[in-house]
Design a protein around this motif. Structure first.
Motif, PDB file in Angstrom:
ATOM      1  N   TYR A  95       0.936  -1.220  -0.115  1.00  0.00           N
ATOM      2  CA  TYR A  95       0.081   0.132   0.059  1.00  0.00           C
ATOM      3  C   TYR A  95       0.840   1.339  -0.008  1.00  0.00           C
ATOM      4  CZ  TYR A  95       0.724  -0.137   5.201  1.00  0.00           C
ATOM      5  OH  TYR A  95       1.249  -0.439   6.632  1.00  0.00           O
ATOM      6  N   VAL A  96       2.043   1.238  -0.204  1.00  0.00           N
ATOM      7  CA  VAL A  96       3.006   2.351  -0.241  1.00  0.00           C
ATOM      8  C   VAL A  96       2.800   2.860  -1.454  1.00  0.00           C
ATOM      9  CG1 VAL A  96       5.174   3.439   0.137  1.00  0.00           C
ATOM     10  CG2 VAL A  96       4.476   1.309   1.766  1.00  0.00           C
ATOM     11  N   PRO A  97       2.708   4.138  -1.765  1.00  0.00           N
ATOM     12  CA  PRO A  97       2.533   4.795  -3.227  1.00  0.00           C
ATOM     13  C   PRO A  97       3.934   4.926  -3.704  1.00  0.00           C
ATOM     14  CG  PRO A  97       1.342   6.143  -1.424  1.00  0.00           C
ATOM     15  CD  PRO A  97       1.931   5.201  -0.731  1.00  0.00           C
ATOM     16  N   THR A  98       4.065   4.459  -5.015  1.00  0.00           N
ATOM     17  CA  THR A  98       5.350   4.256  -5.670  1.00  0.00           C
ATOM     18  C   THR A  98       6.451   5.476  -5.225  1.00  0.00           C
ATOM     19  OG1 THR A  98       4.230   3.018  -7.539  1.00  0.00           O
ATOM     20  CG2 THR A  98       6.631   3.677  -7.563  1.00  0.00           C
ATOM     21  N   LYS A  99       5.969   6.659  -5.599  1.00  0.00           N
ATOM     22  CA  LYS A  99       6.878   7.702  -5.364  1.00  0.00           C
ATOM     23  C   LYS A  99       7.393   7.714  -3.791  1.00  0.00           C
ATOM     24  CE  LYS A  99       2.890  11.133  -4.568  1.00  0.00           C
ATOM     25  NZ  LYS A  99       2.385  12.378  -5.179  1.00  0.00           N
ATOM     26  N   GLN A 100       6.813   7.257  -3.002  1.00  0.00           N
ATOM     27  CA  GLN A 100       7.166   7.292  -1.443  1.00  0.00           C
ATOM     28  C   GLN A 100       8.389   6.035  -1.014  1.00  0.00           C
ATOM     29  OE1 GLN A 100       3.812   8.165   1.256  1.00  0.00           O
ATOM     30  NE2 GLN A 100       2.903   9.722  -0.108  1.00  0.00           N
TER      31      GLN A 100
END
Length: 356
Positions: free
Chosen positions: A261-266
């Motif tokens: 669930y971590v956004p790719t950019k983060q």
């Protein structure tokens, strides 16, 4: 409890380093790790006078001086592993106890491995196991480390089972990793049957090992399978009962998942001491972190019995999006019932009900 504000500690891994560490851990030979720092045998000669408190104080100072994150937590967990206690509170009660020479030697080997491994191998991988709620699971990289926040997911599921007075039923876990979630619930709820799936074969193998070690073989079936974007499940290898069940037509009482669930950019912003070790496929949730979550929701819509429930661990920004998703797609017959907070007061667990 370790607090993970907004994001859990989830990171990217480097395959060659993982393979080297995995081989080392598999051989149970931590001494084979090439040491960046010469081994300092601080205590062996004074074994009779060396106490657990001495060890904790001296190694925590050394860890801190050499830039190890959470130095006190690191040495406390290593000590707990060496002396065989499952509860960290027990450490406070045994600070004045003496360690044997063999315990000191093992402890120093583990501590030097913590200092010497690339980017500071997480202590969970150093000791090769982790206490999760009421069970202990073996861990090897790159399988995701179950964090304390995930224990909240287990607590919510167990409490809901109790409130429903569910003495029996069937649960599927999407993305089982080490098996910690399913096995912890199975340990607490002996009447429940579990199907645990993961697209990583090594995760399935590790879950199977942990299941057998916990004597939960009769309760849990582990299947190498993948949840596809269209919400269908593809079985990737036919073993462990995969031939006996059609996961695209079978109904379950509960669906549980700790999806990526971590956004790719983060992802590049995450904690560096774990960056090379954990599988990015278990971390990366796509542009908004919701890619896999939406597939889980769609699968739950067809796999849950009427009145059945889906429980997921998510990013704190996701519950409102999940609620909007269920409202915008009434044909799914899903209702976002509740969000539960983690120890940092962030929304972390969602409970979704299949409307009757």
């Amino acid at each position: 409890m370790w607090c993970r504000n907004v994001l859990r500690t989830r990171t990217v891994y480097n395959k060659p380093a993982i393979l080297a560490c995995l081989q080392c851990l598999t051989n149970n030979n931590l001494n084979s790790v090439t040491l960046k720092h010469p081994a300092r045998r601080l205590f062996v000669s004074d074994a009779r006078e060396c106490t657990i408190g001495d060890v904790i104080d001296q190694w925590s100072r050394r860890f801190e001086s050499e830039g190890v994150q959470e130095p006190m937590k690191s040495i406390e967990h290593i000590v707990a592993h060496v002396i065989g206690t499952k509860k960290m509170v027990d450490i406070l009660n045994v600070r004045n106890d003496a360690l044997t020479a063999s315990q000191i030697e093992k402890l120093e080997s583990l501590c030097e491995s913590r200092l010497s491994s690339p980017c500071r191998m997480p202590v969970q991988y150093i000791v090769g196991e982790w206490n999760f709620r009421d069970i202990t699971v073996k861990l090897v990289p790159p399988i995701l480390i179950p964090w304390p926040e995930t224990e909240i997911l287990v607590d919510v599921v167990v409490k809901r089972l109790s409130s429903l007075q569910a003495d029996s039923g069937e649960i599927i876990e999407i993305g089982c990793g080490s098996g910690a979630i399913s096995l912890a619930v199975a340990h607490a709820c002996k009447g429940m049957k579990f199907t645990a799936i993961d697209k990583n074969l090594h995760a399935c193998d590790l879950t199977t090992i942990n299941r057998d070690n916990l004597n939960l073989t009769k309760q849990a079936t582990v299947i190498h399978a993948n949840l596809k974007p269209d919400a269908s499940i593809e079985v990737l290898s036919s073993s462990n009962g995969a031939d006996n069940v059609d996961l695209n037509s079978k109904l379950f009482d509960f669906v549980i998942s700790n999806p990526p669930y971590v956004p790719t950019k983060q992802i590049p912003e995450l904690q560096p001491d774990l960056r090379i070790y954990q599988d990015p496929r278990a971390l990366d949730g796509g542009d908004d972190g919701l890619t896999v979550i939406k597939s889980v929701l769609k699968y739950a819509a067809k796999a849950l019995k009427p009145g059945g429930r889906l429980f997921m661990e998510v990013h704190p920004t996701h519950p409102e999006h999940i609620q909007s998703f269920t409202n915008n797609y009434p044909d799914l017959k899903l209702y976002h019932e509740h969000s539960y907070k983690d120890s940092c007061n962030n929304d972390r667990i969602v409970e979704v009900v299949k409307v009757i």
